[in-house]
Design a protein around this motif. Structure first.
Motif, PDB file in Angstrom:
ATOM      1  N   ASP A  12      -9.960   1.751   2.732  1.00  0.00           N
ATOM      2  CA  ASP A  12      -9.194   1.881   4.050  1.00  0.00           C
ATOM      3  C   ASP A  12      -9.046   3.274   4.386  1.00  0.00           C
ATOM      4  O   ASP A  12      -9.195   3.606   5.712  1.00  0.00           O
ATOM      5  CB  ASP A  12      -7.786   1.389   3.498  1.00  0.00           C
ATOM      6  CG  ASP A  12      -7.790  -0.236   3.261  1.00  0.00           C
ATOM      7  OD1 ASP A  12      -8.738  -0.986   3.614  1.00  0.00           O
ATOM      8  OD2 ASP A  12      -7.086  -0.590   2.553  1.00  0.00           O
TER       9      ASP A  12
ATOM     10  N   THR B 104     -12.216  -3.163   9.616  1.00  0.00           N
ATOM     11  CA  THR B 104     -10.906  -3.532   9.230  1.00  0.00           C
ATOM     12  C   THR B 104     -10.486  -4.686   9.203  1.00  0.00           C
ATOM     13  O   THR B 104     -10.098  -5.409   8.331  1.00  0.00           O
ATOM     14  CB  THR B 104      -9.829  -2.921   9.911  1.00  0.00           C
ATOM     15  OG1 THR B 104     -10.000  -1.312   9.950  1.00  0.00           O
ATOM     16  CG2 THR B 104      -8.437  -3.004   9.327  1.00  0.00           C
TER      17      THR B 104
ATOM     18  N   PRO C 124      -2.897   0.772   1.065  1.00  0.00           N
ATOM     19  CA  PRO C 124      -4.401   1.145   1.445  1.00  0.00           C
ATOM     20  C   PRO C 124      -5.110   1.443  -0.007  1.00  0.00           C
ATOM     21  O   PRO C 124      -4.504   2.110  -1.056  1.00  0.00           O
ATOM     22  CB  PRO C 124      -4.216   2.336   2.024  1.00  0.00           C
ATOM     23  CG  PRO C 124      -2.785   2.891   1.836  1.00  0.00           C
ATOM     24  CD  PRO C 124      -1.837   1.949   1.479  1.00  0.00           C
TER      25      PRO C 124
ATOM     26  N   LEU D 169      -0.761   6.393   7.110  1.00  0.00           N
ATOM     27  CA  LEU D 169      -0.800   5.538   5.979  1.00  0.00           C
ATOM     28  C   LEU D 169       0.347   5.360   5.514  1.00  0.00           C
ATOM     29  O   LEU D 169       0.902   4.278   4.916  1.00  0.00           O
ATOM     30  CB  LEU D 169      -1.720   6.331   4.857  1.00  0.00           C
ATOM     31  CG  LEU D 169      -3.219   6.603   5.248  1.00  0.00           C
ATOM     32  CD1 LEU D 169      -3.890   7.603   4.127  1.00  0.00           C
ATOM     33  CD2 LEU D 169      -4.024   5.311   5.038  1.00  0.00           C
TER      34      LEU D 169
ATOM     35  N   TRP E  64       1.877  -2.384   3.330  1.00  0.00           N
ATOM     36  CA  TRP E  64       0.368  -2.435   3.254  1.00  0.00           C
ATOM     37  C   TRP E  64       0.026  -1.437   2.156  1.00  0.00           C
ATOM     38  O   TRP E  64       0.636  -0.200   1.999  1.00  0.00           O
ATOM     39  CB  TRP E  64      -0.314  -1.860   4.495  1.00  0.00           C
ATOM     40  CG  TRP E  64      -1.863  -1.758   4.438  1.00  0.00           C
ATOM     41  CD1 TRP E  64      -2.664  -2.722   3.783  1.00  0.00           C
ATOM     42  CD2 TRP E  64      -2.481  -0.635   4.715  1.00  0.00           C
ATOM     43  NE1 TRP E  64      -3.994  -1.867   3.999  1.00  0.00           N
ATOM     44  CE2 TRP E  64      -3.876  -0.798   4.364  1.00  0.00           C
ATOM     45  CE3 TRP E  64      -1.934   0.650   5.458  1.00  0.00           C
ATOM     46  CZ2 TRP E  64      -4.699   0.448   4.941  1.00  0.00           C
ATOM     47  CZ3 TRP E  64      -2.788   1.611   5.704  1.00  0.00           C
ATOM     48  CH2 TRP E  64      -4.311   1.432   5.426  1.00  0.00           C
TER      49      TRP E  64
END
Length: 62
Positions: free
Chosen positions: A31, A52, A27, A17, A25
């Motif tokens: 996610d 995804t 999340p 992550l 990104w």
């Protein structure tokens, strides 16, 4: 969401992550839930990828 993961699996998820966050990104809960499900082997790699991709396509339409 991290229930059922051992310490190493938790670290792996957090590192994944963080690495992706550094690439821009952000999340969301879905996610993280999807990634932890994959690591727990609740879903296959193929299911993870399909989910995804579907989530990314849905986000683009919004």
């Amino acid at each position: 969401m991290f229930e059922g993961l051992d310490d190493q699996q938790r670290r792996n998820v957090v590192e994944a992550l963080a690495a992706n966050w550094h690439e821009g990104w952000i999340p969301n809960r879905e996610d993280v839930a999807r990634l932890t499900a994959k690591v727990r082997r609740d879903i296959t790699r193929e299911e993870y990828v399909a989910q995804t991709v579907a989530a990314a396509q849905s986000a683009r339409r919004q």
